[in-house]
Design a protein around this motif. Structure first.
Motif, short mmCIF file in Angstrom:
data_model
loop_
_atom_site.label_atom_id
_atom_site.label_comp_id
_atom_site.label_asym_id
_atom_site.label_seq_id
_atom_site.Cartn_x
_atom_site.Cartn_y
_atom_site.Cartn_z
N GLU A 74 36.09 49.52 48.58
CA GLU A 74 36.32 48.41 49.51
C GLU A 74 35.04 47.60 49.70
O GLU A 74 35.08 46.36 49.76
CB GLU A 74 36.81 48.95 50.86
N GLY A 75 33.91 48.27 49.79
CA GLY A 75 32.64 47.57 49.93
C GLY A 75 32.34 46.71 48.72
O GLY A 75 31.89 45.56 48.84
N ILE A 76 32.60 47.26 47.53
CA ILE A 76 32.38 46.51 46.30
C ILE A 76 33.32 45.30 46.23
O ILE A 76 32.91 44.20 45.83
CB ILE A 76 32.59 47.42 45.08
N ARG A 77 34.56 45.48 46.64
CA ARG A 77 35.53 44.38 46.63
C ARG A 77 35.06 43.24 47.52
O ARG A 77 35.13 42.06 47.14
CB ARG A 77 36.91 44.87 47.10
N LYS A 78 34.56 43.56 48.73
CA LYS A 78 34.08 42.53 49.65
C LYS A 78 32.89 41.77 49.06
O LYS A 78 32.79 40.55 49.18
CB LYS A 78 33.70 43.16 50.99
N VAL A 79 31.98 42.51 48.41
CA VAL A 79 30.83 41.87 47.78
C VAL A 79 31.28 40.92 46.67
O VAL A 79 30.83 39.78 46.57
CB VAL A 79 29.87 42.93 47.22
N LEU A 80 32.18 41.40 45.83
CA LEU A 80 32.65 40.57 44.72
C LEU A 80 33.37 39.32 45.22
O LEU A 80 33.25 38.24 44.64
CB LEU A 80 33.58 41.39 43.82
N ASN A 81 34.12 39.45 46.32
CA ASN A 81 34.78 38.28 46.90
C ASN A 81 33.75 37.27 47.42
O ASN A 81 33.92 36.05 47.24
CB ASN A 81 35.71 38.71 48.04
N ARG A 82 32.68 37.76 48.05
CA ARG A 82 31.62 36.85 48.54
C ARG A 82 30.95 36.14 47.38
O ARG A 82 30.71 34.93 47.43
CB ARG A 82 30.58 37.63 49.35
N LEU A 83 30.62 36.89 46.34
CA LEU A 83 29.93 36.31 45.19
C LEU A 83 30.84 35.35 44.43
O LEU A 83 30.38 34.35 43.88
CB LEU A 83 29.42 37.42 44.27
N THR A 84 32.14 35.65 44.41
CA THR A 84 33.09 34.74 43.77
C THR A 84 33.17 33.43 44.55
O THR A 84 33.23 32.34 43.96
CB THR A 84 34.48 35.39 43.69
N ALA A 85 33.16 33.52 45.87
CA ALA A 85 33.20 32.31 46.70
C ALA A 85 31.97 31.44 46.47
O ALA A 85 32.05 30.21 46.58
CB ALA A 85 33.31 32.70 48.18
N GLY B 217 30.54 31.19 43.61
CA GLY B 217 30.60 30.73 42.24
C GLY B 217 29.73 31.52 41.28
O GLY B 217 29.73 31.27 40.08
N VAL B 218 28.99 32.49 41.80
CA VAL B 218 28.10 33.30 40.96
C VAL B 218 28.90 34.25 40.09
O VAL B 218 28.49 34.60 38.97
CB VAL B 218 27.10 34.10 41.84
N VAL B 219 30.05 34.67 40.58
CA VAL B 219 30.92 35.61 39.86
C VAL B 219 32.24 34.92 39.55
O VAL B 219 32.78 34.17 40.38
CB VAL B 219 31.15 36.88 40.70
N LEU B 220 32.77 35.17 38.37
CA LEU B 220 34.07 34.65 37.96
C LEU B 220 35.11 35.76 38.05
O LEU B 220 34.88 36.87 37.57
CB LEU B 220 34.00 34.11 36.53
N HIS B 221 36.23 35.44 38.66
CA HIS B 221 37.29 36.42 38.89
C HIS B 221 38.49 36.07 38.03
O HIS B 221 38.94 34.92 38.00
CB HIS B 221 37.68 36.42 40.37
N TYR C 231 35.85 41.04 37.03
CA TYR C 231 34.78 40.19 37.54
C TYR C 231 33.64 40.17 36.53
O TYR C 231 33.30 41.20 35.95
CB TYR C 231 34.27 40.70 38.89
N ARG C 232 33.05 39.01 36.35
CA ARG C 232 31.89 38.90 35.47
C ARG C 232 30.93 37.86 36.01
O ARG C 232 31.31 36.95 36.75
CB ARG C 232 32.32 38.53 34.05
N LEU C 233 29.68 37.98 35.60
CA LEU C 233 28.66 37.04 36.04
C LEU C 233 28.92 35.67 35.40
O LEU C 233 29.19 35.58 34.20
CB LEU C 233 27.28 37.55 35.63
N ASN C 234 28.84 34.64 36.20
CA ASN C 234 28.99 33.28 35.70
C ASN C 234 27.65 32.81 35.14
O ASN C 234 26.76 32.38 35.88
CB ASN C 234 29.44 32.35 36.83
N ILE C 235 27.48 32.93 33.83
CA ILE C 235 26.18 32.65 33.22
C ILE C 235 25.83 31.16 33.23
O ILE C 235 24.68 30.79 32.94
CB ILE C 235 26.11 33.19 31.78
N GLU C 236 26.79 30.31 33.57
CA GLU C 236 26.50 28.88 33.67
C GLU C 236 26.05 28.47 35.07
O GLU C 236 25.63 27.32 35.28
CB GLU C 236 27.74 28.07 33.27
#
Length: 213
Positions: free
Chosen positions: A44-55, A57-61, A70-75
């Motif tokens: 659950e903690g990881i999910r919340k982090v990934l949602n924040r990072l996706t918001a 734009g750093v992470v692509l979902h 989820y992956r790092l948005n290299i652009e």
């Protein structure tokens, strides 16, 4: 700093750990895959982090069926500094290797060992380094050796914030310690990261001792 946790230098939160995982490979990760790598973090903690990072734009979902990846948005503008942080361990070793190249033939061998080599550093861990001086004990050799060792310890602290704990041997002292089966040298052979000289030289020095054990 902890070379095994480079993002802790800028953030102590789970966000840094998750970014370190995503930056470790050009691949997409599921939440369960990230959790298996981090081991102590909750899904659950990881999910919340990934949602924040996706918001951000750093992470692509992506979602395929019920699977979320989820992956790092290299652009992303932040991708370059994120990748640079993820490589702090190798950057430290490369910088150390480049600096020790300046010592020339004075230095026979050098390696990082201990927690900095095994990935088990704590915030206050020393960075352990073994140096083998090319000349034998009792020889004057390079008059600037002690100054170089002192400067090396200073640079390690400046680069990382950790104390540099340097173990020195002259060439003949090293061979004698190897012949006696010195435990520290066995640790260096097993876990050490060579930053000067050749690993084959180290193994050749230790082979007689291991043959008797």
């Amino acid at each position: 700093m902890q070379l095994n946790k480079p993002f802790a230098t800028v953030t102590p939160t789970l966000d840094g750990d998750v970014l370190a995982v995503l930056a470790s490979a050009d691949a997409a990760f599921t939440i369960s895959q990230v959790q298996r790598i981090l081991t102590t973090a909750s899904g659950e903690g990881i999910r919340k982090v990934l949602n924040r990072l996706t918001a951000q734009g750093v992470v692509l979902h992506d979602q395929v069926g019920r699977t979320n990846t989820y992956r790092l948005n290299i652009e992303h503008l932040a991708a370059e500094p994120i990748m640079a942080l993820s490589r702090l361990n190798s950057k430290f070793l490369n910088r150390l290797e480049e600096y020790l190249q300046e010592w020339g033939t004075t230095l026979r061998y050098a390696a990082v060992f201990g927690s900095a080599a095994t990935g088990q550093m704590k915030l206050d861990s020393d960075i352990d380094l073994i140096l083998v001086r090319a000349c034998n004990s009792g020889h004057d050799g390079d008059d600037g050796w002690e100054q170089r060792v002192t400067e090396l310890a200073r640079r390690i602290t400046a680069w990382t914030g950790n104390d540099g704990r340097i173990v020195e041997y002259a060439a003949d002292e090293f061979r004698a310690a190897a012949a006696a089966g010195e435990p520290l040298l066995r640790d260096v052979a097993k876990q050490g990261l060579t930053v000067a000289g050749r690993r084959s030289w180290l193994n050749a020095q230790l082979r007689p001792a291991s043959g008797r054990s």
